[in-house]
Design an enzyme around this catalytic site. Structure first.
Site, mmCIF file in Angstrom:
data_model
loop_
_atom_site.group_PDB
_atom_site.id
_atom_site.type_symbol
_atom_site.label_atom_id
_atom_site.label_comp_id
_atom_site.label_asym_id
_atom_site.label_seq_id
_atom_site.Cartn_x
_atom_site.Cartn_y
_atom_site.Cartn_z
ATOM 1 N N HIS A 66 89.284 -24.555 -33.934
ATOM 2 C CA HIS A 66 88.215 -24.854 -34.879
ATOM 3 C C HIS A 66 87.758 -26.287 -34.700
ATOM 4 O O HIS A 66 88.491 -27.129 -34.169
ATOM 5 C CB HIS A 66 88.677 -24.625 -36.322
ATOM 6 C CG HIS A 66 89.908 -25.396 -36.688
ATOM 7 N ND1 HIS A 66 91.174 -24.955 -36.377
ATOM 8 C CD2 HIS A 66 90.080 -26.575 -37.341
ATOM 9 C CE1 HIS A 66 92.075 -25.824 -36.819
ATOM 10 N NE2 HIS A 66 91.434 -26.824 -37.404
ATOM 11 N N CYS A 186 94.807 -31.620 -42.865
ATOM 12 C CA CYS A 186 94.640 -31.751 -41.416
ATOM 13 C C CYS A 186 93.326 -32.480 -41.150
ATOM 14 O O CYS A 186 92.500 -32.610 -42.055
ATOM 15 C CB CYS A 186 94.663 -30.389 -40.731
ATOM 16 S SG CYS A 186 93.220 -29.349 -41.056
#
Length: 676
Positions: A66, A186
């Site tokens: 991603h 993250c």
């Protein structure tokens, strides 16, 4: 809202290659072919760069590459079910279910929430089993749409724990079930943040542990209730970025780990947190006040002295640089608008004292605005030494050290002790503040320690020593150093350029690089038309630091076969990084091949540094590379020096890659066995 996934974005039971790069490139092509990205290469580069930071494989044969990318025009999911599994770094083996999440740089919050919701669904075994059993692309789309349409589980304060919503805040008990709080985060904040949260909650539930999670993702976050934090026995930080509001957890036993470990080993992390809660010597989240000194003492005791000194000095330099960067660029802009004679005598002060926008000097708007920029820049540079000293002290004693450090730095500047005085004053102030912070004082006095007592006493001690003992000798040493540098001409200046070039390219942004850069930045404020040596040093340092990334980019163009796909992609980014004076752009190459990349970089950097000094190139700006061209004196030779160094480094590197190859050890011949 636009549909996130369509049958066109799904690929079933194909062999897409052997590496994550092959799969990501294919899926990036799917996104672009669907009209949801402006280019394949830009999207691939962003996604693969994210993959290199942290592998996106998760347990269960799943991977979720991603990224956010300027190439993406609308939030999109692309999915592949592989006939040939590919290793995305999961501990349980390669993956066959790949979801590629492509988000625009400015994705709206609703889309980000849907993307994160899909990531959470992928840790559910029934959902992944249905994906593997789906017969058509439309079946996949229906499954994903169904997962996104489900109502989310109840949360409290951003928690993924269903029980968190109404959980009463009760005191932790040694006999009752353990209560744990966690934060997951993250860099992208789309997938791993939420998957780690759900994995931790599921593992804790199986173990009978009450765990509540704060997910600090891209879609924003809701802070945990302070009462819930206060009642917790321990805290888990499964993060790849700084925890926002970390001071809320001060004093709690803590388990720190990358966010991916929260997905791979959630049960183990919960067990470690339970053990930490029962261990009086467990590592704890530090306090952020007067008592922090004592908290840091045991942690810092394990560090070597050199490591401690390097850490605090780099802290000071990193906080000082913005003052110098802004000040240097403003001074350069002032020269551009008002001319160099604005720095002569008291001309700038006279213009500002007698003129305004309504009363321009000789009707010259550019002269007035240039004078304003020049003065603001000069005032900014005036903070160089105090900021250096203040944040060195901050690196030692945290916030109680800032005020004594700034004062000691101001004293150093007043006495002419300059950069060296700032270093010494900052160390004195920080050590004194740290020492005073260890005093045992009555409880009623503790609140005054960080805001009154420590700053007062540390300022008296550090600044007093600077005035009475150390300032004079350091000022004399600084004067001698400046005189020596100012007198450097010809061969001696070239030698200095070589040394600075070697230092800039030795560790590409590491301690040696920072020493050379700090040396140049520290003298920038003393540079002038009458004393150009500091400006020449700054130019040599900046030019040499631009060489390694630019050379790596050039080398990948000259010999594509000599570099991996990842290195060629890094080479494309290195053009811009090098032009911007970001030496770290060469680090991926140096990490993969240090014994050829670093020597080649040092050769080119030394040549560039020598040429800059030899031709008297100057720089008013401490950073910015070619983009601050207006602040560079003798711009043509600045560019030529960089190009020469870049070409030399690239050619030396390619030569080393061709001829400096480790030869395999030849096995000794095995004597024949003669049958008896």
């Amino acid at each position: 809202m636009t549909q996130l996934i369509t049958p066109q974005l799904v690929s079933l039971d194909q062999n897409l290659g052997d590496s994550p790069a092959d799969v990501i490139r294919f899926l990036a092509g799917k996104v672009a072919a669907a009209g949801r990205a402006s280019e394949v290469e830009g999207l691939f580069a962003d996604a693969f760069a994210r993959e290199q930071k942290t592998a996106t494989g998760v347990p269960g044969g799943i991977a979720i590459p991603h990224c956010r990318s300027a190439a993406v025009t609308e939030p999109t999911l692309a999915m592949a079910r592989l006939s040939h599994k590919v290793d995305f770094g999961a501990k349980d083996g390669p993956a066959d279910i790949i979801f590629f999440i492509a988000a625009p740089e400015g994705a709206d919050q609703e889309h980000l929430k849907l993307l994160s919701k899909l990531a959470r669904s992928l840790i559910k075994k029934d959902f992944t089993a249905a994906l593997r059993a789906a017969a058509t692309e439309q079946n996949i789309v229906d499954l994903v749409d169904g997962a996104l349409a489900d109502k989310p589980a109840a949360h409290a304060a951003g928690s993924t724990a269903p029980a968190a919503e109404a959980a009463p805040a009760r005191a932790a008990s040694s006999t009752g079930p353990k209560r744990i709080v966690a934060v997951t985060a993250c860099p992208t904040g789309i997938a791993h943040t939420y998957m780690a949260a759900d994995s931790l909650v599921a593992a804790a539930k199986e173990m009978g542990v009450d765990l509540q999670v704060e997910t600090q993702g891209s879609g924003g976050f809701t802070a945990l209730d302070p009462a819930v934090i206060a009642a917790a026995d321990a805290v888990i930080f499964a993060v790849d970025v700084d925890v926002r509001g970390k001071e809320r957890f001060a004093g709690k036993p803590v388990i720190n780990a990358p966010v991916k470990r929260g997905i791979d080993e959630p049960a183990k992390m919960v067990q470690e947190a339970i053990a930490a809660a029962a261990d009086p010597h467990a590592h704890r989240v530090p306090h952020f006040g007067a008592e922090e000194n004592a908290e840091h003492a045991s942690e810092a005791a394990s560090e070597h002295l050199g490591t401690k000194v390097k850490k605090v000095l780099l802290t000071g330099v990193s906080y000082m640089i913005p003052f110098v960067a802004g000040g240097g660029l403003l001074i350069a802009l002032g020269f551009l608008l008002a001319g160099y004679d604005i720095a002569l005598g008291t001309k700038a002060n006279d213009i500002l004292a007698h003129n305004t926008l309504l009363n321009l000097p000789d009707g010259n708007l550019a002269l007035y605005l240039g004078t304003v920029a020049f003065k603001i820049g000069g005032l900014s540079l005036g903070f160089l030494v105090p900021a250096l000293a203040g944040y060195i002290a901050f690196g030692i004693a945290d916030r109680p050290g800032i005020a004594p450090g700034f004062v000691a730095g101001a004293v150093a500047g007043f006495m002419g002790a300059g950069f060296l005085g700032g270093l010494v004053g900052g160390l004195l102030a920080g050590l004194t503040a740290h020492w005073i912070g260890t005093f045992r004082v009555p409880r009623w006095l503790r609140g005054l320690m960080p805001v009154v007592i420590i700053p007062l006493l540390a300022s008296i001690v550090a600044s007093g020593l600077m005035f009475l003992v150390l300032g004079g000798p350091i000022a004399w040493l600084t004067l001698q150093l400046n005189t020596w540098l100012t007198g450097m001409t010809g061969a001696s200046a070239v030698v200095l350029g070589i040394i600075l070039g070697l230092m800039m390219c030795f560790d590409l942004g590491g301690p040696v690089n920072k020493v050379a850069y700090s040396f140049a930045v520290a003298g920038l404020g003393a540079g002038s038309l009458a004393n150009p040596a500091p400006l020449q040093i700054m130019a040599a340092v900046m030019a040499a630091g631009m060489v390694p990334p630019l050379a790596m980019a050039l080398a990948t163009v000259l010999n594509k076969k000599g570099f991996s796909l990842a290195e060629r992609e890094n080479g494309k980014a290195a053009w811009l990084l090098g032009a911007s004076f970001i030496s770290e752009g060469a680090i991926p190459f140096a990490a993969a091949d240090p014994f050829r990349v670093i020597p080649a970089s040092m050769v080119g950097g030394a040549v560039t540094g020598a040429l800059c000094m030899a031709f008297g190139v100057t720089s008013q700006a401490p950073h910015g590379g070619i983009f601050v061209f207006f602040a560079i004196g003798n711009l043509a030779m600045f560019v030529i020096s960089i190009i020469i160094g870049m070409v030399i480094t690239a050619l030396v590197l390619l030569a080393l890659k061709r001829w400096a190859v480790r030869k395999p050890v030849e096995a000794e011949p095995v004597p024949a066995v003669v049958a008896a």
